[in-house]
Design an enzyme around this catalytic site. Structure first.
Site, PDB file in Angstrom:
ATOM      1  N   LYS A   1       0.848  -1.195   0.000  1.00  0.00           N
ATOM      2  CA  LYS A   1       0.000   0.000   0.000  1.00  0.00           C
ATOM      3  C   LYS A   1       0.883   1.245   0.000  1.00  0.00           C
ATOM      4  O   LYS A   1       1.875   1.307   0.735  1.00  0.00           O
ATOM      5  CB  LYS A   1      -0.904  -0.017   1.239  1.00  0.00           C
ATOM      6  CG  LYS A   1      -1.936   1.101   1.275  1.00  0.00           C
ATOM      7  CD  LYS A   1      -2.840   0.956   2.491  1.00  0.00           C
ATOM      8  CE  LYS A   1      -3.967   1.981   2.474  1.00  0.00           C
ATOM      9  NZ  LYS A   1      -4.906   1.814   3.603  1.00  0.00           N
TER      10      LYS A   1
ATOM     11  N   SER B   1      -9.775   1.944   2.309  1.00  0.00           N
ATOM     12  CA  SER B   1      -8.819   2.638   1.481  1.00  0.00           C
ATOM     13  C   SER B   1      -7.787   1.723   0.800  1.00  0.00           C
ATOM     14  O   SER B   1      -7.185   2.132  -0.182  1.00  0.00           O
ATOM     15  CB  SER B   1      -8.080   3.673   2.327  1.00  0.00           C
ATOM     16  OG  SER B   1      -7.361   3.045   3.368  1.00  0.00           O
TER      17      SER B   1
ATOM     18  N   SER C   1     -10.265  -0.428   6.490  1.00  0.00           N
ATOM     19  CA  SER C   1      -9.608  -0.333   5.180  1.00  0.00           C
ATOM     20  C   SER C   1      -8.898  -1.577   4.677  1.00  0.00           C
ATOM     21  O   SER C   1      -8.474  -1.597   3.531  1.00  0.00           O
ATOM     22  CB  SER C   1      -8.620   0.828   5.175  1.00  0.00           C
ATOM     23  OG  SER C   1      -9.319   2.019   4.948  1.00  0.00           O
TER      24      SER C   1
HETATM   25  N1  GLN Z   1     -13.462   4.335   5.501  1.00  0.00           N
HETATM   26  C1  GLN Z   1     -12.901   4.771   6.733  1.00  0.00           C
HETATM   27  C2  GLN Z   1     -12.475   6.219   6.626  1.00  0.00           C
HETATM   28  O1  GLN Z   1     -12.708   6.785   5.634  1.00  0.00           O
HETATM   29  C3  GLN Z   1     -11.752   3.884   7.134  1.00  0.00           C
HETATM   30  C4  GLN Z   1     -10.469   4.194   6.459  1.00  0.00           C
HETATM   31  C5  GLN Z   1      -9.328   3.348   6.929  1.00  0.00           C
HETATM   32  O2  GLN Z   1      -9.503   2.337   7.587  1.00  0.00           O
HETATM   33  N2  GLN Z   1      -8.131   3.807   6.611  1.00  0.00           N
HETATM   34  O3  GLN Z   1     -11.918   6.784   7.513  1.00  0.00           O
END
Ligand code: GLN
Length: 505
Positions: free
Chosen positions: A83, A158, A182
């Site tokens: 990532k 994400s 994410s």
């Molecule tokens: N969708 C969540 C957010 O927008 C989680 C994102 C994540 O776990 N990095 O914060």
């Protein structure tokens, strides 16, 4: 081996094939690079890869294997997608943001140093929502990744690039990060397996910080056992990250393998949180998750209804705490120390303002503003301090279900819907945030959780099963997930080449 066979190899398969001399890391990496060349223009799963860099790592791994290093290097020669949040020395690290374009990592994150020591090949950088803020990769400065099962849909986020890469056979495994879902939500949307370890289990040193009390790095792969192999390498205390804990690691790979071999859940008590089977969930998702409950019962598990009464407050609590922490963490991007800089600023303040207003995308700005607001004097007690109290209540919900209720794992959906269409939620951030209802509480509580494939919708979209374990209960979680996975074949399906070929809107 043929190229079409090479790209199908999982982590364990690749290790076996290399050990048997049927292939080499160089040959495997070359096949994956060819696949990336073909599919990257369609899927946009990656933010960067470099054939020479990857092949040099692969050749070094092959040389080490020839000199007998395989015994001490459990991932020797295995290509892994990383990532774009994690620092890999010498590779770009931009967190999906324009503000870090041009930044090359000067050091390895601890998880990368461990992968390197285990012999892995850091083959590509995977797309992410900007600074991991989002659930679809649509906030990435590189544009969204596409879901390999249906390129008109998001891969989730994400860590959507990581999930799309693993599902589309661009890499046998990937690293993602999970602050509020994410790893698990994109794993669910792309039909792969993802593990969010317990907070404190995996070092975050060298992982671009989003919300430091919630962030965790974890593996994404096509099977529980492969996820366990990567997890076993990256987990463990790290002097560079004071939040890591020295709890015994156990035997994650053995646990996964044991679970898969037993195909039994006898003696396992599975809690079904009432709040996770609510009316807001897509009926197809709900019925697939209910079918998974039946399968677990058939395998001998005892299921009990439990309650996590503060579930409904999770989103509000998370979307106060995460932006608050983000607003502090992102203060460092001011155009002086990292990445992009506004060139025409007249004084220092203008330099900060222009760098940040040009460098950050809309979602990141929204969170920085929100976070600054809830931490402001006069608002702190009403929002931030209160959210911290709610967080304690959420954590106690889980403690009551595990320690109090005697549950080994909790089970429910990962997300209330399957992968949604590109653009469907971008106009309405709240819509996007509500999709995190089942995942954020796990991060607020700091416990561990997985997503494993549990079926497909009528439209052919994968759906993930959410299994949640207590803090530092990864081994049991992996064993339960592997027993379920071994008795189902959802994880063996692959995105149809036809959908990868379909022209993209
Ligand atoms: N969708 C969540 C957010 O927008 C989680 C994102 C994540 O776990 N990095 O914060």
């Amino acid at each position: 081996m043929r190229k079409d066979e090479l790209i199908e190899l999982g982590v364990g398969d690749a290790l076996d094939a290399m050990a048997a001399g049927r292939t080499s890391s160089e040959e495997l990496t070359a096949a994956l690079l060819e696949r990336m060349d073909a599919l990257q223009p369609r899927l946009n799963a990656l933010t960067w890869y470099d054939a020479e860099d990857a092949l040099a790592q692969a050749r070094a791994a092959d040389a080490e294997r020839a000199s007998g290093a395989a015994e001490t290097k459990p991932l020797l020669g295995v290509p892994i997608a990383i990532k774009d949040l994690l620092n890999v020395r010498g590779q770009p690290c931009t967190a999906g943001s324009n503000i870090l374009k041009g930044y090359t990592a000067p050091y390895d994150a601890t998880v990368i140093a461990r992968l390197r020591a285990a012999g892995a090949v850091m083959v590509s950088r995977a797309n992410t929502d900007e600074f991991a803020m989002g659930g679809s990769t649509e906030t990435s400065a590189y544009g969204p990744s596409k879901n390999p099962w249906d390129p008109t849909r998001v891969p989730g986020g994400s860590s959507g690039g990581s999930a799309a890469a693993v599902a589309a056979r661009l890499a046998p495994a990937a690293l993602g990060s999970d602050t509020g879902g994410s790893i698990r939500q994109p794993a669910s949307f792309c039909g792969i397996t993802g593990l969010k370890p317990t907070y404190g289990r995996v070092s975050r040193y060298g992982c671009t910080a989003f919300a430091s009390s919630l962030d965790q790095v974890g593996p994404m792969a096509r099977t529980v056992e492969d996820a366990a192999r990567v997890y076993a390498v990256i987990a463990g205390a790290d002097p560079h990250d004071a939040t890591t804990r020295a709890e015994p690691l156990g035997d994650p790979v053995g646990a996964a393998r044991g679970g898969a071999e037993s195909r039994s859940l006898k003696g396992v008590r599975i809690g079904l949180p009432r709040e996770y089977f609510s009316s807001g969930t897509d009926p197809e998702v709900e019925s697939l998750v209910r079918a998974a409950v039946e399968e677990c019962r058939r395998l001998g598990a005892e299921t009990v209804e439990v309650s996590l009464p503060h579930t409904q407050y999770g989103i509000a609590c998370y979307y106060i705490l995460a932006p608050a922490e983000a607003s502090a963490n992102l203060a460092r991007y001011e155009g002086v120390r990292y990445g992009a800089r506004a060139r025409d600023a007249e004084d220092l303040l203008a330099l900060y303002e222009q760098t940040r207003s040009r460098g950050f995308g809309a979602e990141v700005k929204r969170r920085v503003i929100l976070g600054t607001y809830v931490l402001g004097s006069g608002f702190y007690d009403a929002y931030y301090a209160r959210a911290q109290k709610v967080r304690t209540l959420v954590r106690r919900d889980f403690e009551a279900a595990f320690a109090g209720g005697g549950c080994d794992v909790l089970l429910g959906p990962v997300a209330p819907t399957p992968a949604f269409r590109l653009g469907e939620r971008t106009a309405d951030p709240l819509q996007m945030y509500l999709g995190d209802i089942f995942t954020v509480n796990v991060n607020l509580a700091g416990v561990c959780a997985m997503s494993v494939p549990c079926g497909f919708t009528a439209a052919g979209l994968p759906v993930g099963l959410h299994l949640v374990g207590p803090a530092f209960g990864e081994d049991r979680l992996l064993s339960v997930a592997a027993a379920y996975q071994a008795s189902t074949d959802w994880h063996l399906r692959r995105p149809p080449e036809a959908s990868l070929d379909r022209s993209i809107v």
